[in-house]
Design an enzyme around this catalytic site. Sequence first.
Site, mmCIF file in Angstrom:
data_model
loop_
_atom_site.group_PDB
_atom_site.id
_atom_site.type_symbol
_atom_site.label_atom_id
_atom_site.label_comp_id
_atom_site.label_asym_id
_atom_site.label_seq_id
_atom_site.Cartn_x
_atom_site.Cartn_y
_atom_site.Cartn_z
ATOM 1 N N LYS A 106 2.904 -1.834 10.309
ATOM 2 C CA LYS A 106 2.187 -1.551 9.055
ATOM 3 C C LYS A 106 1.322 -2.764 8.661
ATOM 4 O O LYS A 106 0.143 -2.618 8.367
ATOM 5 C CB LYS A 106 3.199 -1.246 7.933
ATOM 6 C CG LYS A 106 2.541 -1.121 6.564
ATOM 7 C CD LYS A 106 3.515 -1.098 5.394
ATOM 8 C CE LYS A 106 2.732 -1.220 4.085
ATOM 9 N NZ LYS A 106 3.553 -1.254 2.896
ATOM 10 N N LYS A 145 -0.786 -12.620 2.595
ATOM 11 C CA LYS A 145 0.348 -11.919 3.231
ATOM 12 C C LYS A 145 -0.048 -11.377 4.609
ATOM 13 O O LYS A 145 0.664 -11.567 5.592
ATOM 14 C CB LYS A 145 0.789 -10.778 2.309
ATOM 15 C CG LYS A 145 1.699 -9.745 2.927
ATOM 16 C CD LYS A 145 3.150 -10.098 2.803
ATOM 17 C CE LYS A 145 4.015 -9.097 3.556
ATOM 18 N NZ LYS A 145 5.402 -9.471 3.598
HETATM 19 P P1 NAD Z 1 11.227 1.713 0.415
HETATM 20 O O1 NAD Z 1 10.616 2.878 1.126
HETATM 21 O O2 NAD Z 1 12.681 1.435 0.575
HETATM 22 O O3 NAD Z 1 10.933 1.835 -1.175
HETATM 23 C C1 NAD Z 1 9.814 2.440 -1.747
HETATM 24 C C2 NAD Z 1 10.296 3.283 -2.923
HETATM 25 O O4 NAD Z 1 9.168 3.808 -3.612
HETATM 26 C C3 NAD Z 1 11.147 4.471 -2.502
HETATM 27 O O5 NAD Z 1 12.423 4.404 -3.128
HETATM 28 C C4 NAD Z 1 10.344 5.696 -2.948
HETATM 29 O O6 NAD Z 1 11.155 6.778 -3.392
HETATM 30 C C5 NAD Z 1 9.537 5.105 -4.085
HETATM 31 N N1 NAD Z 1 8.328 5.858 -4.412
HETATM 32 C C6 NAD Z 1 7.439 6.428 -3.548
HETATM 33 N N2 NAD Z 1 6.443 7.021 -4.239
HETATM 34 C C7 NAD Z 1 6.707 6.820 -5.564
HETATM 35 C C8 NAD Z 1 6.033 7.163 -6.765
HETATM 36 N N3 NAD Z 1 4.900 7.852 -6.748
HETATM 37 N N4 NAD Z 1 6.603 6.783 -7.941
HETATM 38 C C9 NAD Z 1 7.753 6.070 -7.962
HETATM 39 N N5 NAD Z 1 8.438 5.707 -6.858
HETATM 40 C C10 NAD Z 1 7.913 6.068 -5.681
HETATM 41 O O7 NAD Z 1 10.354 0.446 0.847
HETATM 42 P P2 NAD Z 1 10.750 -1.105 0.670
HETATM 43 O O8 NAD Z 1 11.352 -1.591 1.933
HETATM 44 O O9 NAD Z 1 11.434 -1.296 -0.627
HETATM 45 O O10 NAD Z 1 9.284 -1.750 0.619
HETATM 46 C C11 NAD Z 1 8.474 -1.688 -0.536
HETATM 47 C C12 NAD Z 1 7.219 -2.500 -0.302
HETATM 48 O O11 NAD Z 1 7.551 -3.856 0.004
HETATM 49 C C13 NAD Z 1 6.359 -1.993 0.866
HETATM 50 O O12 NAD Z 1 5.006 -2.096 0.504
HETATM 51 C C14 NAD Z 1 6.727 -2.943 1.994
HETATM 52 O O13 NAD Z 1 5.697 -3.087 2.959
HETATM 53 C C15 NAD Z 1 6.966 -4.228 1.241
HETATM 54 N N6 NAD Z 1 7.871 -5.178 1.911
HETATM 55 C C16 NAD Z 1 9.043 -4.741 2.465
HETATM 56 C C17 NAD Z 1 9.876 -5.666 3.090
HETATM 57 C C18 NAD Z 1 11.171 -5.216 3.729
HETATM 58 O O14 NAD Z 1 11.775 -6.017 4.447
HETATM 59 N N7 NAD Z 1 11.654 -4.016 3.465
HETATM 60 C C19 NAD Z 1 9.521 -7.018 3.134
HETATM 61 C C20 NAD Z 1 8.345 -7.437 2.512
HETATM 62 C C21 NAD Z 1 7.526 -6.506 1.894
#
Ligand code: NAD
Length: 290
Positions: free
Chosen positions: A237, A162
Amino acid sequence: MQIGFIGLGNMGAPMAANLAKAGHQVRGFDTAGVVVEGVTQAQIATEAVADTDAVITMLPNGAILRTVADQIIPRMKQGAVFIDCSTVDVDSARAVADQATSAGLLSVDAPVSGGIGGASAGTLTFMAGGSGEAFAKADPLFDIMGQKAVHCGEAGSGQAAKICNNMILGVTMIATCEAFALADKLGLDRQKMFDVVSTSSGYSWTMNAYCPAPGIGPNSPADNGYQPGFAAELMLKDLRLSQQAADSADADTPMGQTATALYEQFVENEDGNGQDFSAMLPRFEKRGRR
Ligand code: NAD
């Protein structure tokens, strides 16, 4: 299957919903108290994972993943599979995998590409690291949430794939944007620039599929005021993770390092935060060499 899902944010919520729609029993937990259609809401993380066959985490970073892993791994059933789909540093991915396997679990690091659109449509690509047995157990779930899953190797290989991919993406986007800005200054029409490059040796995904110039090439965030798409801060990031990994593996990555510095400047000191990562083009447009 009984599935626990921790982290129901922009990506996790639609992924959990797709598993529920496919007929699995999904129990979800998010510290923000998110409710997802078809998913039973748990009040604490350990409640979401008790007696499940698989647990999926979709969390913001490696530190949070490690904390959650400490909470849930001791409560998971022997032989169940722990699937982390977050994008995290390779060291955290390997540490959590070790912890899970020592506790008698199967473990897969499986970060995704495809963004929020792919998560909703069930068309993500999974890059997976872990044993063959762990991958085989997770694969039917990847099939529901995505269109492709590549088993990249042992623990940590999914994260490695990734961040290498996204380092190429960040570097290529910058190169494409600076070339457009140079072409402007040389008086070259942007459409002509696209017509030539997209069919010549400078072609790339950023030029051909995600062109950063508005009104040129296929529809992209540039045609929508640079609303993400893939936000510049998420690109930053991933670039930082690539440099952290390069440091710990003693790899020389000068282009990745430069791309990281440029996105850092753009997101932290300019107006890049909240814009698509292709908004590097208007940034270069405004600048001169001196
Ligand atoms: P986001 O911030 O929308 O979601 C993360 C969620 O985790 C939040 O709802 C938060 O409340 C929850 N959270 C935080 N700490 C927690 C805990 N201790 N217990 C339970 N829940 C908890 O982020 P996202 O966009 O959904 O991204 C999630 C992951 O996927 C990241 O690592 C990101 O880099 C990766 N990612 C995101 C995308 C994108 O386009 N958004 C694409 C590929 C990969």
